[in-house]
Write a protein that holds these residues in place. Structure first.
Motif, short mmCIF file in Angstrom:
data_model
loop_
_atom_site.label_atom_id
_atom_site.label_comp_id
_atom_site.label_asym_id
_atom_site.label_seq_id
_atom_site.Cartn_x
_atom_site.Cartn_y
_atom_site.Cartn_z
N ILE A 103 8.01 16.20 -17.98
CA ILE A 103 8.11 14.84 -17.51
C ILE A 103 8.10 14.92 -15.89
CG2 ILE A 103 10.50 14.50 -17.65
CD1 ILE A 103 9.89 11.68 -18.19
N SER A 104 7.77 14.26 -15.22
CA SER A 104 7.51 14.17 -13.66
C SER A 104 8.21 12.59 -13.37
CB SER A 104 6.43 14.67 -12.85
OG SER A 104 6.13 15.94 -13.17
N VAL A 105 8.95 12.55 -12.33
CA VAL A 105 9.39 11.32 -11.93
C VAL A 105 9.18 11.28 -10.31
CG1 VAL A 105 10.91 9.31 -11.77
CG2 VAL A 105 11.01 10.81 -14.06
N GLU A 106 8.28 10.57 -9.86
CA GLU A 106 8.09 10.54 -8.21
C GLU A 106 8.65 8.89 -7.76
OE1 GLU A 106 4.53 11.53 -5.81
OE2 GLU A 106 4.06 10.49 -7.45
N PHE A 107 9.30 9.05 -6.70
CA PHE A 107 9.40 7.84 -6.11
C PHE A 107 9.61 7.60 -4.50
CE2 PHE A 107 13.71 9.50 -7.10
CZ PHE A 107 14.21 9.53 -5.96
N TRP A 108 9.44 6.57 -3.75
CA TRP A 108 9.73 6.18 -2.36
C TRP A 108 10.75 5.39 -2.30
CZ3 TRP A 108 5.15 7.56 -4.32
CH2 TRP A 108 4.30 8.68 -3.83
N ALA A 109 11.95 5.63 -1.45
CA ALA A 109 12.68 4.66 -1.55
C ALA A 109 13.68 4.79 -0.13
CB ALA A 109 13.99 5.06 -2.48
#
Length: 326
Positions: free
Chosen positions: A96-102
């Motif tokens: 699994i890969s999780v990507e975010f901008w914050a």
């Protein structure tokens, strides 16, 4: 059409020419959930534009706080509020890969979580799952994976994200290849400790944004602009492309190349010195794409008795002279 640029050097060890060719294999991941938080301001639910309505998320303020959807972002105030995704969001995955901008508020205490996917025991503690912390004790980031048998692995580094805006983080948990890691932007910045257990040994009954699976931990204060989940390990080329495209645009191809820039941060070189070269390209879809990470570039030394260059663009000085790199 082939593009090239030339740089000439008249020093100890030097190189001059660069040609570009692109050859790519199939991506090793599939985007399965995308939350862009462009729902009407004041909504209590947010849309999954890829997975569909069954995977839409919701706001939760049962422990206090005031979560908000502003029309362009998810805002959490760290006062007990969080967002929740449906259970089973990583079921049947092997990677699994999780990507975010914050934007991570500067006032966050230690051990907040950007996300936690897993289960709890009867004492309100994490029983299994994966989670990512932007600021742990000692100014660390921390990625953790725990199975129901107590096998635990983590990846971290001593560079927390407090006070940073529009930070791009990509988390990869890959038990198939016995690794897990995260990027800040395009920099692979974590160190692995232990062997990550299979995702099949985790029960993601709770899939949370902004909250830990440990009840004692504080909730996150942050503005999240984009949140994506992939089935599979996100490739370096995808990380580079996504970082350049930014949070509002999802691309699977950079488009047609228009210009490129090939530079060496050190010149002249000395014998046995190694230097990573910089290669960036402007395309029809994105500009200033890091081609060392994106891939598709092949290099050849004009004289390996003078210098060699690796497949990822690292030059090493071998002997005195001047030559080219193609």
């Amino acid at each position: 059409m082939k593009y090239q640029t030339k740089r000439h050097y008249l020093a100890l060890l030097a190189f001059a020419m660069f040609c570009l060719a692109f050859v790519f294999g199939a991506n090793a991941q599939t985007l399965v959930h995308r939350y862009s938080f462009q729902d009407p301001a004041g909504s209590t639910n947010f849309v999954d534009s890829v997975g569909g309505a069954n995977w839409d998320g919701s706001l939760n303020n049962q422990n206090g706080g005031n979560p908000q959807l502003t029309g362009s972002a998810l805002v959490l105030d760290g006062q007990g509020d969080f967002a929740q995704l449906p259970a089973g969001i990583m079921s049947n995955y092997t990677q699994i890969s999780v990507e975010f901008w914050a934007d991570i508020d500067a006032g966050n205490p230690t051990w907040t979580r950007v996300f936690s996917f897993g289960s709890q025991n009867g004492s309100g503690q994490k029983n299994s799952g994966i989670d990512y912390c932007p600021y742990a004790g000692g100014n660390y980031q921390n990625l953790d994976a725990l199975n129901t048998n107590g096998v635990d692995a983590y990846a971290n580094n001593n560079s927390g994200l407090l006070g940073l805006t529009n930070v791009h983080v990509t988390v990869v948990v890959d038990p198939v290849n016995n690794t897990m890691y995260y990027y800040n932007g395009t920099t692979l910045i974590s160190q692995l400790h232990g062997a990550p257990p299979p995702l099949s040994q985790m029960n993601d009954a709770y899939d949370l944004i902004g909250r830990s699976l440990y009840d004692i931990d504080p909730t996150l204060a942050a503005t999240i602009h984009e949140f994506r989940i992939y089935n599979g390990a996100l490739s370096e080329s995808s990380v580079a492309l996504n970082d350049t495209a930014g949070s509002s645009l999802y691309l699977t191809n950079a488009g047609t190349i228009n210009a490129l820039r090939f530079t060496s941060p050190v010149n002249p070189l000395t014998v046995n010195q190694t230097v990573q070269q910089s290669v960036f390209g402007d395309f029809s879809q994105v500009t200033n794409l890091n081609l060392v990470l994106y891939g598709g570039v092949t290099y050849t030394s004009g004289n390996t008795n003078v210098l060699t260059i690796s497949t990822n663009g690292v030059v090493k000085g071998i002997g005195v002279g001047t030559t080219t790199v193609t």
